[in-house]
Each structure stands twice: as structure tokens, then as C-alpha cells.
Design a protein around this motif. Structure first.
Motif, PDB file in Angstrom:
ATOM      1  N   LYS B  40      -6.612  -0.972  11.592  1.00 51.31           N
ATOM      2  CA  LYS B  40      -5.557  -1.506  10.725  1.00 51.31           C
ATOM      3  C   LYS B  40      -5.267  -0.564   9.554  1.00 51.31           C
ATOM      4  O   LYS B  40      -4.117  -0.225   9.281  1.00 51.31           O
ATOM      5  CB  LYS B  40      -5.972  -2.880  10.185  1.00 51.31           C
ATOM      6  CG  LYS B  40      -6.369  -3.887  11.248  1.00 51.31           C
ATOM      7  CD  LYS B  40      -6.765  -5.222  10.663  1.00 51.31           C
ATOM      8  CE  LYS B  40      -8.007  -5.186   9.788  1.00 51.31           C
ATOM      9  NZ  LYS B  40      -9.266  -4.917  10.539  1.00 51.31           N
ATOM     10  N   SER B  41      -6.332  -0.141   8.885  1.00 49.05           N
ATOM     11  CA  SER B  41      -6.138   0.742   7.728  1.00 49.05           C
ATOM     12  C   SER B  41      -5.492   2.045   8.167  1.00 49.05           C
ATOM     13  O   SER B  41      -4.595   2.565   7.492  1.00 49.05           O
ATOM     14  CB  SER B  41      -7.486   1.047   7.066  1.00 49.05           C
ATOM     15  OG  SER B  41      -8.024  -0.131   6.543  1.00 49.05           O
ATOM     16  N   THR B  42      -5.959   2.561   9.285  1.00 49.91           N
ATOM     17  CA  THR B  42      -5.412   3.826   9.783  1.00 49.91           C
ATOM     18  C   THR B  42      -3.927   3.683  10.075  1.00 49.91           C
ATOM     19  O   THR B  42      -3.125   4.545   9.699  1.00 49.91           O
ATOM     20  CB  THR B  42      -6.169   4.248  11.055  1.00 49.91           C
ATOM     21  OG1 THR B  42      -7.562   4.145  10.814  1.00 49.91           O
ATOM     22  CG2 THR B  42      -5.830   5.666  11.448  1.00 49.91           C
ATOM     23  N   PRO B  74      -4.738   1.129  -1.503  1.00 48.26           N
ATOM     24  CA  PRO B  74      -5.788   1.438  -0.530  1.00 48.26           C
ATOM     25  C   PRO B  74      -6.898   0.399  -0.534  1.00 48.26           C
ATOM     26  O   PRO B  74      -7.082  -0.339  -1.506  1.00 48.26           O
ATOM     27  CB  PRO B  74      -6.306   2.793  -1.001  1.00 48.26           C
ATOM     28  CG  PRO B  74      -6.014   2.833  -2.456  1.00 48.26           C
ATOM     29  CD  PRO B  74      -4.759   2.041  -2.653  1.00 48.26           C
ATOM     30  N   GLN B  75      -7.609   0.367   0.583  1.00 42.83           N
ATOM     31  CA  GLN B  75      -8.721  -0.576   0.708  1.00 42.83           C
ATOM     32  C   GLN B  75      -9.846  -0.231  -0.263  1.00 42.83           C
ATOM     33  O   GLN B  75     -10.482  -1.110  -0.832  1.00 42.83           O
ATOM     34  CB  GLN B  75      -9.241  -0.527   2.154  1.00 42.83           C
ATOM     35  CG  GLN B  75     -10.303  -1.554   2.457  1.00 42.83           C
ATOM     36  CD  GLN B  75     -10.590  -1.648   3.954  1.00 42.83           C
ATOM     37  OE1 GLN B  75     -10.059  -0.884   4.757  1.00 42.83           O
ATOM     38  NE2 GLN B  75     -11.436  -2.588   4.330  1.00 42.83           N
ATOM     39  N   GLN B  76     -10.043   1.087  -0.470  1.00 40.99           N
ATOM     40  CA  GLN B  76     -11.081   1.464  -1.447  1.00 40.99           C
ATOM     41  C   GLN B  76     -10.442   1.552  -2.827  1.00 40.99           C
ATOM     42  O   GLN B  76      -9.224   1.600  -2.958  1.00 40.99           O
ATOM     43  CB  GLN B  76     -11.787   2.760  -1.048  1.00 40.99           C
ATOM     44  CG  GLN B  76     -11.183   4.045  -1.552  1.00 40.99           C
ATOM     45  CD  GLN B  76     -10.414   4.775  -0.479  1.00 40.99           C
ATOM     46  OE1 GLN B  76      -9.573   4.209   0.188  1.00 40.99           O
ATOM     47  NE2 GLN B  76     -10.697   6.055  -0.319  1.00 40.99           N
ATOM     48  N   LEU B 147      -0.346  -3.084   1.556  1.00 36.39           N
ATOM     49  CA  LEU B 147      -1.506  -3.583   0.808  1.00 36.39           C
ATOM     50  C   LEU B 147      -2.689  -3.720   1.760  1.00 36.39           C
ATOM     51  O   LEU B 147      -2.635  -4.493   2.702  1.00 36.39           O
ATOM     52  CB  LEU B 147      -1.188  -4.953   0.199  1.00 36.39           C
ATOM     53  CG  LEU B 147       0.101  -5.083  -0.617  1.00 36.39           C
ATOM     54  CD1 LEU B 147       0.526  -6.542  -0.710  1.00 36.39           C
ATOM     55  CD2 LEU B 147      -0.108  -4.511  -2.003  1.00 36.39           C
ATOM     56  N   ASP B 148      -3.740  -2.939   1.499  1.00 37.94           N
ATOM     57  CA  ASP B 148      -4.901  -2.982   2.385  1.00 37.94           C
ATOM     58  C   ASP B 148      -6.001  -3.819   1.737  1.00 37.94           C
ATOM     59  O   ASP B 148      -6.716  -3.354   0.864  1.00 37.94           O
ATOM     60  CB  ASP B 148      -5.387  -1.556   2.669  1.00 37.94           C
ATOM     61  CG  ASP B 148      -6.224  -1.499   3.942  1.00 37.94           C
ATOM     62  OD1 ASP B 148      -6.718  -2.569   4.366  1.00 37.94           O
ATOM     63  OD2 ASP B 148      -6.372  -0.403   4.500  1.00 37.94           O
ATOM     64  N   GLU B 149      -6.131  -5.050   2.190  1.00 38.25           N
ATOM     65  CA  GLU B 149      -7.084  -6.013   1.640  1.00 38.25           C
ATOM     66  C   GLU B 149      -7.051  -6.031   0.115  1.00 38.25           C
ATOM     67  O   GLU B 149      -8.041  -5.725  -0.544  1.00 38.25           O
ATOM     68  CB  GLU B 149      -8.496  -5.717   2.160  1.00 38.25           C
ATOM     69  CG  GLU B 149      -8.486  -5.638   3.683  1.00 38.25           C
ATOM     70  CD  GLU B 149      -9.853  -5.794   4.306  1.00 38.25           C
ATOM     71  OE1 GLU B 149     -10.753  -6.292   3.619  1.00 38.25           O
ATOM     72  OE2 GLU B 149     -10.007  -5.444   5.483  1.00 38.25           O
ATOM     73  N   PRO B 150      -5.920  -6.398  -0.465  1.00 41.03           N
ATOM     74  CA  PRO B 150      -5.753  -6.273  -1.918  1.00 41.03           C
ATOM     75  C   PRO B 150      -6.478  -7.346  -2.716  1.00 41.03           C
ATOM     76  O   PRO B 150      -6.708  -7.173  -3.910  1.00 41.03           O
ATOM     77  CB  PRO B 150      -4.247  -6.416  -2.105  1.00 41.03           C
ATOM     78  CG  PRO B 150      -3.797  -7.239  -0.945  1.00 41.03           C
ATOM     79  CD  PRO B 150      -4.701  -6.903   0.193  1.00 41.03           C
TER      80      PRO B 150
END
Ligand SMILES: Nc1ncnc2c1ncn2[C@@H]1O[C@H](COP(=O)(O)OP(=O)(O)OP(=O)(O)O)[C@@H](O)[C@H]1O
Ligand SMILES: [Mg+2]
Lengths: 325, 233
Positions: B40-42, B74-76, B147-150
Motif C-alpha cells: 500500500k505504501s509503495t 508519509p507513514q514514518q 495520507l499513509d496511516e495519518p
């Protein structure tokens, strides 16, 4: 961008690397250089074929300098290549007559090598001693011309009183380089230079590490998205170059040893190598491994090259060898 | 507005994203759903243009080609640990270079960033860091935002305010694409749903279909199956 630098300078490591280590290195190394400069007296040979009285007089005047002067009556240029003389000054046979008549053209011939560093100081002192006589002689001539009743000798001596401070002058020395080629850096400085370079690569490696952190944290991606250029790489490059060159400049000022032209590219080359590591090596720790291997290899290659054990072109892949030109 | 044609991303000999074809339309509220490591993130990074696909093409309309059109959270936590919240916003606003004062103030208000305005990132709690991360990722007032797991660790009140605000933005035309494992967020912020597993886009569907049992999942996708049936029960 200033904020980025603020973030860098908020790290304690930055201060340790950029302030503490240079101070410690300075405390250890600076006395080392000072010692070598003050203890070693510079051998100078003066050739006077006719053994004139004025030669003695001039040499006495510059006695207190760090020079160890030998007087001979014949010119032997081999002394330069063997290192027995840092420079040779040949006095004109008619030195005294020339001085008294105000003729300063080619009265001294100066021989030196590419490796003569501090002989210029001797030249200055010699020139100053000669010049003071030339000017006094001229003054005496003028005075006795207008007042024939005065003694020339008296005015000449009297003129000395008015000779402080000494005038700034230019003197015509014939300057001849000998083509002798010896090791370009003497052994005391070798270690010094390589320590300086190791320090520099450590510093640059540290800044590269910060770049790695920004990449893994996703900060570079963020900047890329906002800027749509790679301009922040340039800022890094230029910023690190500026820091590296400032440090090198200060160090070179302190050491006071002239370098060949290639030496000035060493900081640039080192920054470039680290940046290439950053592009090609994805992991921070691999970068460290590469950097350390490269530094150690450079250290060894540099010494081998300086002792002329290896003399191939590929040795210039190892940046410190650029010092050897 | 964004068209993916057989998009693949291969790295270290494995397909992180495998030949995905789909499209995102202006004004969509889309969630990408799937188990950990599904890609998903990729896929989001590919769509945001942060990484280039190793196969296939992504075409976007002119609106997205403009500067600052794409936002990405980003997720991080991509933040400078020793800078304050204020410094972050000032720096990134300068970086973005466009005048989005009102927009940023809305965001600061919604997330109540003023409460820890002058604190360094490493002095913040996990949820606070998320809020800053979110703000910075949207600072340029984008047309589309990924939005990656915001909302991981963001408290319910702030999450609620943030969801409301994002929906408002969506009504003004902003496209929202996000990843989350939080069904509450999915319900409130998504219409469309992409189901992903092992780098493959298995199904383009809607939240409605998934929730109301109208979706037939392929038997192979056991993890995805569990994730969905767990929610239904
Ligand atoms: N830089 C990388 N190099 C190699 N493989 C990677 C890299 N980043 C991620 N992967 C792998 O790619 C796959 C997909 O990763 P991705 O981060 O896209 O998953 P995800 O669906 O976002 O998972 P999660 O829900 O845990 O965030 C994973 O198997 C992961 O191990
Ligand atoms: Mg992910």
C-alpha cells in the motif's frame, strides 16, 4: 535553509567534531610544528670569491636569525640537492664598490630549489642590510657634494642614526631555481597532513551521515515533493564545502607550509567521494565501512607513494596523494 | 486525474507492486486496504511521484503537474527531531513557497498545534508528532493528498476534528487517498476502496459493498478475508 543548519548545530556531536577535536588536535600538533620550525636552523651558504670585508659585516648583522650560514669561496650547486643548503647566495666580487656607488643591480645571485621554503626570509634580511648601506652611501655623497668641507665617512656613519624605521625597498636579486627534485614534503609534515585529512574526512563523513538520516526519515522525499528539484543536494554540497575549506584554510595558515596546486582540490575531492558514497551506497553503515576502508587505504598508499615505493597513476585515486602532485 | 497502467515496482528481485491498473478521479475519497506488507505504501509513493515505477506508466492531468499539487503524509515521521513545531511550519512553508496562510491556520486550529507550538519534536508525544507530520505533509494546500496511516495514535477528539476538516476540503474539490487499518476512519473518510494483497490490486470496490456483504472475495486472499469479515461480524 538556516533552520536546517540550526538543527545541525543543535547536535552535540557537531560541536565535538567542529570545535573540540580541532582544539585538541591543535594543542597536540601545534607545539610539534613550532618545535620543528624553531629547532631546525636553516642552512644557508654564502659564496664570496674575493672574501670581502663587507661580507662579514653583513652576515654579522643578520646573525640572530634562525639561519646557519656557511661562507665559502666557490659555488657548489650540489649542496642544494643534498639538502646541505636550503639556498645559496653568491655575492658579486665588487659588492662593496657597488654598494658605495649606489648600484644594486645583480649584486647578489640567489639559488634555491622547489623545496626551499624559508630562505626568502634570509633574502629579505640580507636585502635590508645591503639597502641601509646603499642609502647611507647615497646620502653621504649628496651631503659632501653640497658641503665639501664635511668628511664623507662621517656622514656615512651619521646617516645610520636616521635609519630607523627601515625603508621599504625592492632589491634586484637574480633568482635561479635549481631543477633538483626531492621529496616534496618533509617527514615531520607527512603525519600532520594525513592527520588533517583524516579529520576532514571524518567531518565530511559526519555530514554525509546526517544526509543519510534525512533520507531514511523521509525528509529528503518531502523536500523533493515540495521543491521538485534536487537543489537541496546542492545546498548540502556547497555548505559542506564551505565548512571544509574554512577548516583547511585555517589549518594551512597555522602550519605555514606551502602546498602544490593539487592540494587545494583535496577537500573538494573528499566531499565528492562522500557524496558518491551517499548516492551509490544505500545503507549508512555500509557507507561508514567504505569510508573507513578508503581512509585506511589512502593512508597506506600516501606513505608508499611518498617513499616512492609506488609511482603509478592509479595512486591518485587516493586523495591524499594529490599532496605529492 | 491519475491513471495507472500496469504499474509495477520491483526491488531486490521481488515485486512490491505488481502490474496495477486503475484510476483516481478528481474529488474521490479513496482508501487502499490490505494486510501489512501488501504494498500500500509503495503504491502511494508511486502515485505521489516520490518513486518511479519500474514497469508501466502513471499519467496525470495538468492540474496535478502543477507545482505543489500533490501532498503526501508519509507513514514514518519525517521530521527534524531537534526543531520545534513552529520552526517546522516556517521552514516548510518557505519551501513550498506559495501563500497558503489561511489554509495553514485552519490546520493549526483543527489540530490545536498551538498547544505545543514551541516544543521540539523529540519532546512531543506520539500523537502530537503525528499531527505535525500531517500538517507538514499538507502545508502546500494540495489538490490531491496521499495520507499513509495519518491517524495512528491521534486522540479521538483530534481525529474527529481532522476527519471533519478533510471532508470539508474534499467538498471544496480536494482528492483524498489514504491508507489506514482503522475502520472508523474508513467509514468517515472513504467511498471507494482498493483491496490489495502481495503487491496486487485485487479489487476496486466501495466501502458500502465491502461492509454490506455484497463483495465476493477470491479465496486466496485469506488475510484480507479475515480483515474484512472481522469487521462485519
Ligand atoms: N526499501 C525497500 N526495499 C525492499 N523492500 C521493501 C522496501 N520497502 C518496503 N519493502 C517491502 O515491500 C513490501 C510492501 O511494503 P509496503 O510498505 O508498501 O507495505 P504496506 O502495505 O504499506 O504495509 P504496512 O501496512 O505494514 O504499512 C513489504 O514486503 C516490504 O518488506
Ligand atoms: Mg505502509
Amino acid at each position: 535553509m538556516l533552520i536546517i543548519w540550526k538543527s545541525i548545530f543543535k547536535r552535540i556531536t557537531t560541536w565535538v567534531l567542529m570545535v573540540l577535536i580541532p582544539i585538541v588536535l591543535g594543542i597536540i600538533i601545534y607545539p610539534m610544528i613550532k618545535d620543528t620550525v624553531s629547532q631546525v636552523s636553516v642552512p644557508i651558504t654564502v659564496v664570496d670569491q674575493t672574501d670581502q670585508a663587507i661580507t662579514e659585516e653583513l652576515l654579522k648583522e643578520i646573525e640572530d636569525s634562525p639561519f646557519q650560514v656557511t661562507k665559502t669561496e666557490s659555488l657548489d650547486l650540489r649542496l642544494l640537492s643534498t639538502g646541505e643548503a636550503e639556498a645559496i647566495f653568491v655575492f658579486n666580487d665588487e659588492l662593496e664598490a657597488n654598494i658605495l656607488s649606489g648600484n644594486t643591480d645583480k649584486i647578489v645571485t640567489w639559488y634555491r630549489t622547489e623545496n626551499s621554503y624559508v630562505d626568502g626570509l634570509f633574502k629579505e634580511k640580507l636585502a635590508s642590510a645591503i639597502m641601509s648601506r646603499v642609502v647611507r652611501a647615497e646620502a653621504a655623497s649628496i651631503v659632501s657634494h653640497y658641503r665639501p668641507e664635511t668628511e664623507w665617512d662621517e656622514v656615512f656613519k651619521y646617516g645610520l642614526k636616521y635609519f630607523d624605521p627601515r625603508p621599504i625597498f625592492e632589491m634586484k636579486f637574480e633568482h635561479i631555481h635549481s631543477a633538483q627534485n626531492t621529496s616534496s614534503i618533509d617527514s615531520g609534515n607527512q603525519l600532520l597532513f594525513i592527520i588533517m585529512w583524516l579529520y576532514l574526512s571524518m567531518l565530511i563523513g559526519y555530514f554525509t551521515k546526517i544526509l543519510y538520516e534525512w533520507r531514511t526519515d523521509g525528509i529528503l522525499e518531502r523536500l523533493k515533493l515540495l521543491q521538485q528539484t534536487q537543489y537541496y543536494y546542492w545546498s548540502w554540497f556547497i555548505g559542506v564545502l564551505a565548512i571544509t575549506y574554512s577548516f583547511s584554510f585555517v589549518a594551512i595558515q597555522l602550519i605555514e607550509v606551502p602546498l602544490n596546486n593539487w592540494a587545494y582540490f583535496i577537500p573538494f575531492g573528499t566531499v565528492l567521494i562522500c557524496f558518491l558514497f551517499f548516492i551509490l551506497v544505500k545503507k549508512k553503515w555500509s557507507m561508514y565501512a567504505w569510508l573507513i576502508s578508503y581512509s585506511v587505504a589512502s593512508f597506506i598508499i600516501f606513505l608508499l607513494a611518498d617513499w616512492q615505493i609506488i609511482e603509478s597513476e592509479w595512486m591518485y585515486l587516493f586523495i591524499p596523494t594529490w599532496l605529492l602532485g | 486525474m491519475l491513471q495507472l497502467n500496469n504499474v509495477s515496482y520491483r526491488k531486490s528481485k521481488s515485486d512490491l507492486v505488481n502490474s496495477v491498473s486503475a484510476s483516481v478521479h478528481a474529488g474521490d475519497r479513496l482508501t487502499i486496504f490490505g494486510p501489512n506488507g501488501a504494498g500500500k505504501s509503495t503504491l502511494m509513493r508511486l502515485m505521489a511521484g516520490i518513486i518511479e515505477p519500474t514497469g508501466g506508466t502513471i499519467t496525470s492531468n495538468d492540474l496535478l503537474k502543477a507545482k505543489n499539487a500533490i501532498g503526501y503524509v508519509p507513514q514514518q515521521l519525517a521530521l527534524f527531531n531537534n526543531l520545534t513545531v513552529k520552526e517546522h511550519l516556517r521552514f516548510y512553508r518557505k519551501m513550498a513557497g506559495n501563500n497558503t496562510e489561511n489554509f495553514i491556520n485552519e490546520m493549526i486550529e483543527t489540530l490545536q498545534l498551538k498547544n505545543f507550538w514551541n516544543k521540539q519534536i523529540d519532546e512531543l508525544s506520539g500523537g502530537m508528532k503525528r499531527k505535525v507530520n500531517l500538517t507538514v505533509g499538507m502545508i502546500q494546500q494540495p489538490e490531491i493528498v496521499f495520507l499513509d496511516e495519518p491517524f495512528v495514535g491521534v486522540d479521538l477528539a483530534a481525529k474527529h476534528d481532522m476527519l471533519n476538516w478533510l471532508n470539508q476540503l474534499n467538498k471544496r474539490g480536494v482528492t483524498i487517498v489514504f491508507v489506514t487499518h482503522d475502520w472508523q476512519v474508513i467509514h468517515q473518510l472513504a467511498d471507494k476502496m482498493w483491496l490489495m494483497e502481495s503487491g496486487n490490486l485485487l479489487q476496486e470496490t466501495t466501502v458500502d459493498e465491502v461492509v454490506h456483504n455484497r463483495l465476493e472475495l477470491p479465496n486466496t486472499s485469506t488475510a484480507l478475508h479475515k480483515m474484512i469479515s472481522f469487521h462485519r461480524s
